[in-house]
Design a protein around this motif. Structure first.
Motif, PDB file in Angstrom:
ATOM      1  N   ALA A 275       0.940  -1.290  -0.249  1.00 13.12           N
ATOM      2  CA  ALA A 275       0.197   0.084  -0.507  1.00 13.12           C
ATOM      3  C   ALA A 275       0.750   1.475  -0.250  1.00 13.12           C
ATOM      4  O   ALA A 275       0.625   2.223  -0.189  1.00 13.12           O
ATOM      5  CB  ALA A 275      -0.918  -0.017   1.181  1.00 13.12           C
ATOM      6  N   THR A 276       2.080   1.221   0.239  1.00 17.80           N
ATOM      7  CA  THR A 276       2.877   2.591   0.694  1.00 17.80           C
ATOM      8  C   THR A 276       3.736   2.527  -0.562  1.00 17.80           C
ATOM      9  O   THR A 276       3.723   3.929  -0.887  1.00 17.80           O
ATOM     10  CB  THR A 276       3.699   1.992   1.973  1.00 17.80           C
ATOM     11  N   ALA A 277       4.233   1.916  -0.925  1.00 22.53           N
ATOM     12  CA  ALA A 277       5.591   1.706  -2.079  1.00 22.53           C
ATOM     13  C   ALA A 277       4.570   1.810  -4.035  1.00 22.53           C
ATOM     14  O   ALA A 277       3.295   1.339  -3.920  1.00 22.53           O
ATOM     15  CB  ALA A 277       6.458   0.500  -2.157  1.00 22.53           C
ATOM     16  N   THR A 278       5.209   2.173  -4.414  1.00 17.95           N
ATOM     17  CA  THR A 278       4.955   2.516  -6.066  1.00 17.95           C
ATOM     18  C   THR A 278       5.042   0.548  -6.477  1.00 17.95           C
ATOM     19  O   THR A 278       4.327   0.158  -7.341  1.00 17.95           O
ATOM     20  CB  THR A 278       5.317   2.960  -6.998  1.00 17.95           C
ATOM     21  N   ALA A 279       6.160  -0.215  -6.058  1.00 20.58           N
ATOM     22  CA  ALA A 279       6.796  -1.341  -6.485  1.00 20.58           C
ATOM     23  C   ALA A 279       6.591  -1.963  -5.340  1.00 20.58           C
ATOM     24  O   ALA A 279       7.757  -1.056  -4.881  1.00 20.58           O
ATOM     25  CB  ALA A 279       7.503  -1.030  -8.125  1.00 20.58           C
TER      26      ALA A 279
END
Length: 301
Positions: A275-279
């Motif tokens: 949920a926090t990271a783009t990948a």
């Protein structure tokens, strides 16, 4: 047909060992032991190059193969001096030393088979000299054109030809990197967060700091709780993103839970990272794995 079969098996083996994260010399040594253990009297030559495009470093291993040729930005073309080992499948315990070479922007790296430079009418040394002459006079901007000149300028051949060219253009901004060995102490996550905060502030990363610390907390907690042995953390800041990677000694890939109840005391770590990271993802390393996550970053944000 037999030689083609062996070549296909070796290509698959080399790729598999590389995907596991082994360095080039280990990849070639393992492929050699695999072929030596097969019931065949065939062997294969191999030229293996691992390229670090960010740092401009080529790591080369030779197994009975021709060394790469470098065409420097000033037009000088020459064979790389690369210590080699025997062809794959000849000696099971053969050693294959690795040679490192720094590439500066504008360098052409050329990999080729002997079919391009040797025949019944052409000595190997003369063929290599001709290739170097063509490279020295060529326009390195047009890599496809250089390949056409090399392949089309020799005439009739006695053997198949394989040719691979790469132009290294460098990168405007070198990424910043830092490593931290995570201590297995009760406050391991706290120490990892403090190291991350100090490092990112020194790099000028401010607005993304809270997201980064949250990811560090979850990745380090998972590594400490579910693996044994050393745990390491790598931070890499490039022009547009921050990469957080945690290495551990377990080859088992992390599994994201499909559903977590409100009463559960764990199992949310990877959901939070996602949920926090783009990948994010996991890649195998020698004897373990690396779990990584990336968040976007803008200079001066």
């Amino acid at each position: 047909a037999g030689a083609a079969t062996i070549m296909g098996q070796m290509r698959t083996a080399v790729r598999a060992y590389a995907v596991e994260g082994h360095p080039p010399d280990v990849v070639v040594a393992r492929a050699n032991r695999l072929l030596a253990g097969m019931e065949t009297d065939l062997f294969a030559t191999c030229g293996y190059v691992d390229l670090d495009m960010e740092e401009g470093i080529a790591r080369v291993v030779r197994a009975g193969h021709l060394p790469p040729i470098l065409r420097h930005p000033d037009g000088v073309a020459e064979e790389m001096v690369v210590e080699g080992g025997p062809p794959l499948g000849v000696l099971a315990e053969a050693e294959f030393p690795m040679t490192e070479a720094g590439l500066i922007p504008g360098t052409l790296l050329v990999l080729l088979t002997d079919g391009l430079v040797e025949s019944s009418r052409l000595r190997l040394e003369e063929g290599v000299r001709r290739v170097c002459d063509v490279l020295a006079a060529a326009d390195p901007v047009d890599v496809g054109g250089v390949a056409d000149e090399l392949v089309g300028g020799v005439g009739r051949r006695d053997d198949d030809v394989a040719l691979l060219l790469l132009r290294y253009d460098g990168q405007g901004d070198r990424p910043m990197r830092s490593h931290w060995t995570v201590w297995r102490v009760p406050n391991a996550v706290l120490h990892a967060r403090r190291f991350t905060a100090r490092t990112l502030r020194s790099w000028g990363v401010v607005e993304e700091l809270d997201e980064a610390l949250l990811i560090v907390s979850e990745l380090v907690t998972n590594a400490i709780a579910h693996t044994q042995g050393e745990v390491g953390m790598d931070l890499t800041l490039s022009a547009d993103r921050l990469r957080i990677a945690v290495n551990d000694g377990s080859p088992r890939s992390p599994v994201k839970p499909v559903w977590v109840s409100w009463e559960s005391t764990g199992g949310r770590g990877l959901l939070i990272v996602e949920a926090t990271a783009t990948a994010w993802g996991s890649v195998p390393l020698s004897g373990g794995k690396q779990v990584w996550a990336e968040i976007p970053w803008r200079r001066g944000s």
